[in-house]
Design a protein around this motif. Structure first.
Motif, PDB file in Angstrom:
ATOM      1  N   LYS A   1       0.824  -1.216   0.000  1.00 29.57           N
ATOM      2  CA  LYS A   1       0.000   0.000   0.000  1.00 29.57           C
ATOM      3  C   LYS A   1       0.864   1.274   0.000  1.00 29.57           C
ATOM      4  O   LYS A   1       0.602   2.236   0.737  1.00 29.57           O
ATOM      5  CB  LYS A   1      -0.945  -0.004   1.208  1.00 29.57           C
TER       6      LYS A   1
ATOM      7  N   ALA B   1      -3.206  -2.400   5.323  1.00 30.63           N
ATOM      8  CA  ALA B   1      -3.121  -3.576   4.471  1.00 30.63           C
ATOM      9  C   ALA B   1      -3.451  -4.841   5.248  1.00 30.63           C
ATOM     10  O   ALA B   1      -4.159  -5.729   4.765  1.00 30.63           O
ATOM     11  CB  ALA B   1      -1.731  -3.678   3.856  1.00 30.63           C
TER      12      ALA B   1
ATOM     13  N   ASP C   1      -7.454  -6.096  -1.878  1.00 29.18           N
ATOM     14  CA  ASP C   1      -7.685  -4.653  -1.876  1.00 29.18           C
ATOM     15  C   ASP C   1      -9.156  -4.263  -1.817  1.00 29.18           C
ATOM     16  O   ASP C   1      -9.486  -3.086  -1.945  1.00 29.18           O
ATOM     17  CB  ASP C   1      -7.060  -4.023  -3.115  1.00 29.18           C
TER      18      ASP C   1
END
Length: 225
Positions: free
Chosen positions: A32, A48, A114
């Protein structure tokens, strides 16, 4: 009345499809990086880890034949029971995605780390017993032009090799590759993945009760609240 998720039987949680999550170990400075700034590298790693944890907890509730994280790095306390760990391949992202499919036989659905807002409902169409009747591929488009999910009835790594990754046309090129190969493609909902701080705020709002949202609330700098 159906049982709560935590009490579902093994039969309820079975299905024809392998579910893979492709992920990086959430290490400071390795994940990230586009969140920095406004977040520090340590904060980006915490976000993350929260995103990965939320994603894997959802995967644990899905009806699947096999559940695995295809991991770059080492597993940590964020890994819940019941998730197999497979080593991630090397090379470009298209090569690593292709290698993940090469590890599998039979219907396989790959998602990223994500989109921590995913729920079983987002994936239900691709995981029901009849999901692959008359269907060769499932495709989950992302808001930024990429994709957050890709399912193949017959894993074929060559369908991913050479697709340009992390560009606005990634999703269009990948979906066209499937269609040009003669596959019948069905679509999953379009979702926003977390790349920037603004993405993080929007995704947390879509899943306000998850660990990702809770972590973001603790870390968010005043300028992006």
């Amino acid at each position: 009345m159906s049982a709560p998720v935590g009490l579902r039987s093994a039969e309820d949680l079975s299905g024809p499809t392998t579910v893979l999550v492709i992920a990086k170990e959430p290490l400071q400075g390795r994940v990230k990086t586009r969140l920095t700034p406004p977040f520090t590298p340590a904060q980006a790693a915490r976000l993350a880890e929260a995103a990965l944890g939320d994603t894997l907890r959802t995967v644990c509730t899905l009806p699947a034949r096999r559940r695995a994280v295809v991991l770059e790095g080492q597993p940590g306390p964020w890994l819940p029971p019941g998730i197999e760990v497979l080593p991630q391949g090397t090379g470009r992202l298209d090569e690593r995605l292709a290698a993940a499919f090469a590890c599998c036989t039979g219907p396989t659905l790959l998602i990223g780390m994500d989109t921590p807002q995913i729920t079983a409902a987002h994936l239900a169409a691709a995981l029901r017993p009849a999901a692959w009747d008359g269907c060769d591929a499932w495709f989950g488009p992302a808001d930024d032009g990429g994709f957050w999910a890709l399912g193949l009835a017959v894993p074929a790594p060559e369908l991913l090799l050479g697709v340009p990754m992390s560009v606005p046309e990634t999703g269009a090129v990948q979906r066209r590759r499937l269609v040009d190969a003669g596959l019948t493609v069905r679509d999953l909902p379009q979702l926003r993945d977390v790349d920037t701080a603004q993405d993080a705020v929007a995704v947390a709002a879509a899943a306000p009760h998850g660990r990702f949202a809770a972590t973001l609330a603790l870390l968010t700098p005043a300028e992006i609240r």
